[in-house]
Design a protein around this motif. Structure first.
Motif, short mmCIF file in Angstrom:
data_model
loop_
_atom_site.label_atom_id
_atom_site.label_comp_id
_atom_site.label_asym_id
_atom_site.label_seq_id
_atom_site.Cartn_x
_atom_site.Cartn_y
_atom_site.Cartn_z
N THR A 78 -14.70 -4.47 -1.12
CA THR A 78 -15.21 -3.12 -1.39
C THR A 78 -14.17 -2.17 -1.97
OG1 THR A 78 -14.75 -2.48 0.91
CG2 THR A 78 -16.96 -3.32 0.41
N ASN A 79 -12.92 -2.29 -1.52
CA ASN A 79 -11.88 -1.36 -1.99
C ASN A 79 -10.51 -2.03 -1.87
OD1 ASN A 79 -10.50 0.87 -2.86
ND2 ASN A 79 -10.86 2.10 -1.02
N PRO A 80 -10.21 -2.98 -2.76
CA PRO A 80 -8.97 -3.76 -2.66
C PRO A 80 -7.70 -2.91 -2.60
CG PRO A 80 -10.42 -4.67 -4.35
CD PRO A 80 -11.01 -3.35 -3.93
N SER A 81 -7.72 -1.75 -3.24
CA SER A 81 -6.52 -0.92 -3.25
C SER A 81 -6.14 -0.43 -1.86
CB SER A 81 -6.72 0.28 -4.18
OG SER A 81 -7.77 1.11 -3.71
N SER A 82 -7.12 -0.43 -0.92
CA SER A 82 -6.84 0.03 0.44
C SER A 82 -6.04 -0.99 1.24
CB SER A 82 -8.16 0.33 1.18
OG SER A 82 -8.80 1.44 0.60
N LEU A 83 -5.83 -2.17 0.66
CA LEU A 83 -5.01 -3.19 1.33
C LEU A 83 -3.55 -3.12 0.92
CD1 LEU A 83 -7.36 -6.31 1.22
CD2 LEU A 83 -6.63 -5.06 3.25
#
Length: 526
Positions: free
Chosen positions: A376-381
Motif C-alpha cells: 500500500t505504501n512502500p515508502s513507509s518502510l
C-alpha cells in the motif's frame, strides 16, 4: 503505561481501519496482553533492572542475536522518542498558531528533546517529580474527553458498513503497536516490588487491560465524533480535532494541552528509563553498580547521542514511517521475549501455549505489517529498513556481545549465587532466627523444599511462633534476622511468620521442617 502514543498514532489507525478503529486497538492490545504473560513469568523468576535484555540473555546467552536485539531495542526507543517529539511538535504548532506550521513543528521538536535531555543531565530528582505531575494530568484529561465524547457519538460512523477489509483493520492495529510497549517497563522495576510473585503479574495484566480499555474508548469517541475527511485533514493531531464537535475550541485546546504534556512526559520517561538501560548494557555489557543512583553518570555521551538521533529521526521521517519502524522493532523484540519464556518454561513455571502463541503471533504480525505496507505504501518502510539493517550492521562491526556479562544486573547474579548455595546460608539464618525467636519452628517452603532449584526465585522460610505478631513486628523481625545473618537487601530471603493455628497455610507450600523449637533439626542434643 499510557504514554504519548495514543495522541500520536490515532490518526493512522483511523485512516486504515475507519469505523473499526476500536477493534484495531483491541487486536494490538490482545497481542500485548499475551506478551505480558511472558514478561510476568520472566520478571518473577529473574527480577532485574535489565528487564527485556536480561530475559533474552537468560534464555539464549550472550551471542549475536541477543546483542543485536539489545541494539534493536535501543533503536526502537529512539524511534519512540522521535514519535513523541513529532506528536509534540504537531500538537504544539496547532495550539500556538491554530494551523499546521512545518517550521514551527520542527523548532518545537528540537526544543522538547533538548529540554528533557538537559533535565536528565541534571539528575533523577527533578525528572521524577515532573513525570508524576504530567502523568496525572494526562490521564484525567483523557478520561474527561472519553466521558463527554461518548455521549455525543454518531452510531452510524461505527456500523460494520463503515469497516474496511479485515486486513486493513489488522494492519491498523499493528501499525500503532508501539503505543502499547510501555508495559514492558514494569519488568525493570521488579526488584522494587513487594511480594513480586503476586503483585508483578497483577501489575502487568492490570496495566495492559486498563490501556486497552482507554485506547479503545478514545478511538470509539474519536471515530464517533469526527467525519473521515476531517481525520484525513488533521491526522497528525486528530484527537484534539475530535474534541471540537462536543467541546468546541476549548476542547481542542484542552486535548492539545494534554497531548503536549503526555508526549513530553513520554520523552522524559523514555530517556530516564529503558533507553538508558539499553545504552549502558551496550557500553559495559552489564549495568554498572553505580546504576542504582538512577542517573546517566558514566554515560553522558549516550544521552547526547540518543537526543541527536531522536531529533534527526523526527525531522527526517513522516509519522507513518516512524510508527511502522517502531511497531516492527517492538514486535520482533517481544517475539523473542515470548520465545525466551517458551524455552525457559520449566524454570519460570509457565504454560508453553501462551508463550508460543505470543511468539508466533508477534512474528506473524510483523510479517503482516511489512507485507501490507509494502503493497500500500512502500515508502513507509524506509525507516524500518534502516532500523533493522543499521542495528544489525552496527552489532556486526562493533560486536557489543563481546562485552556482555553473564548477567545484565549484578544483583541478579548475586541472587542466583545465593540460591545456588542456600544450604550454606541456612545455618547462619537459622542461628539468627534462634537468637531472636528461641521458640520458633522453621519450615523450608516452595521450590527449594521440593528440590526444584531451577525454578526458585527466593529462599522462603516459615517461622511458627507461639505468639501472633503484628505486621510491624513481622517487618522488624525479618530485618533483625537479615542483619544478624549478614544478608544484603537484595538477597532473596522471604520470611513468613505464622501462629500455630495458621499451620494449615503450610500444606500447599510443600513445607519441610528444618528447625524444632529451641534447636535446628539434626543438631546435637544440648
Amino acid at each position: 503505561m499510557i504514554g504519548g502514543g495514543i495522541f500520536a498514532v490515532l490518526g493512522l489507525t483511523v485512516l486504515l481501519a475507519r469505523g473499526a478503529a476500536p477493534l484495531a486497538f483491541l487486536v494490538a492490545g490482545l497481542i500485548a496482553l499475551v506478551t505480558s504473560y511472558s514478561y510476568a513469568k520472566l520478571a518473577v523468576r529473574f527480577p532485574s533492572e535489565g528487564g527485556t535484555i536480561e530475559f533474552i540473555l537468560r534464555a539464549f546467552g550472550p551471542g549475536l542475536i541477543p546483542a543485536w536485539l539489545n541494539i534493536l531495542l535501543l533503536a526502537s526507543y529512539i524511534i519512540m522518542l522521535s514519535l513523541y517529539a513529532y506528536a509534540f511538535g504537531s500538537y504544539g504548532a496547532v495550539l500556538l498558531k491554530g494551523t499546521e506550521d512545518p517550521l514551527l513543528k520542527k523548532a518545537l521538536i528540537i526544543i522538547v528533546v533538548s529540554t528533557f535531555t538537559f533535565l536528565n543531565l541534571l539528575g533523577a530528582l527533578i525528572v521524577g517529580r515532573a513525570e508524576d505531575i504530567m502523568v496525572v494530568i494526562k490521564v484525567l484529561i483523557l478520561l474527561f474527553f472519553s466521558a463527554l465524547g461518548f455521549m455525543n457519538i454518531d452510531p452510524n460512523r461505527l456500523m460494520p458498513s463503515e469497516y474496511p477489509p479485515p486486513l486493513h483493520i489488522l494492519t491498523g492495529g499493528l501499525i500503532i503497536f508501539l503505543a502499547y510497549e510501555g508495559f514492558e517497563l514494569i519488568a525493570n522495576t521488579a526488584t522494587e516490588i513487594r511480594d513480586p510473585d503476586q503483585n508483578l503479574p497483577r501489575a502487568f495484566y492490570a496495566a495492559v487491560l486498563f490501556v486497552i480499555f482507554i485506547y479503545a474508548l478514545v478511538a470509539l469517541v474519536a471515530v464517533g465524533n469526527l467525519p473521515f475527511d476531517e481525520v484525513v485533514r488533521a491526522k497528525d493531531y486528530v484527537l484534539a480535532e475530535a474534541a471540537r464537535p462536543f467541546l468546541g475550541q476549548a476542547g481542542f485546546v484542552l486535548i492539545g494541552i494534554a497531548a503536549v504534556l503526555s508526549t513530553a512526559s513520554a520523552i522524559n520517561a523514555t530517556l530516564y528509563g529503558t533507553a538508558r538501560i539499553s545504552y549502558l548494557v551496550a557500553k559495559y555489557g552489564e549495568l554498572p553498580r553505580i546504576f542504582s543512583r538512577r542517573i546517566w553518570k558514566g554515560a553522558y555521551e549516550g544521552l547526547i547521542i540518543l537526543a541527536v538521533l531522536t531529533i534527526m529521526a523526527a525531522l527526517s521521517f513522516d509519522l507513518e514511517n516512524i510508527s511502522v519502524a517502531g511497531s516492527l522493532g517492538f514486535l520482533v523484540v517481544f517475539a523473542m521475549v515470548n520465545f525466551a519464556n517458551l524455552k525457559l518454561a520449566k524454570v519460570t513455571s509457565a504454560s508453553r501455549i501462551p508463550a508460543a502463541i505470543g511468539g508466533i503471533g508477534c512474528l506473524l504480525s510483523a510479517v503482516v505489517l511489512v507485507v501490507h505496507t509494502l503493497k500500500t505504501n512502500p515508502s513507509s518502510l524506509k525507516s524500518a529498513t534502516i532500523l533493522i539493517g543499521a542495528t544489525f550492521l552496527f552489532e556486526m562491526v562493533f560486536r557489543t556481545r563481546r562485552r556482555f556479562s553473564e548477567f545484565v544486573d549484578w544483583r541478579l547474579r548475586e541472587k542466583e549465587a545465593f540460591l545456588d548455595r542456600y544450604e550454606d546460608h541456612l545455618k547462619t539464618i537459622l542461628e539468627a532466627i534462634g537468637s531472636h525467636f528461641r521458640e520458633a519452628e522453621v519450615y523450608l517452603l516452595d521450590e527449594l523444599a521440593r528440590g526444584e532449584r531451577e525454578g526458585a526465585n527466593k529462599l522462603h522460610l516459615a517461622v511458627v511462633l507461639p505468639r501472633k505478631l503484628s505486621p510491624e513486628e513481622k517487618r522488624r523481625g525479618e530485618r533483625k534476622i537479615r542483619t544478624s545473618a549478614g544478608l544484603k537487601s537484595h538477597h532473596p530471603l522471604k520470611i513468613t511468620f505464622l501462629h500455630p493455628q495458621e499451620k494449615e497455610w503450610l500444606a500447599p507450600h510443600s513445607a519441610k521442617k528444618i528447625r524444632e523449637v529451641n534447636r535446628p533439626l539434626g543438631a546435637d542434643s544440648p
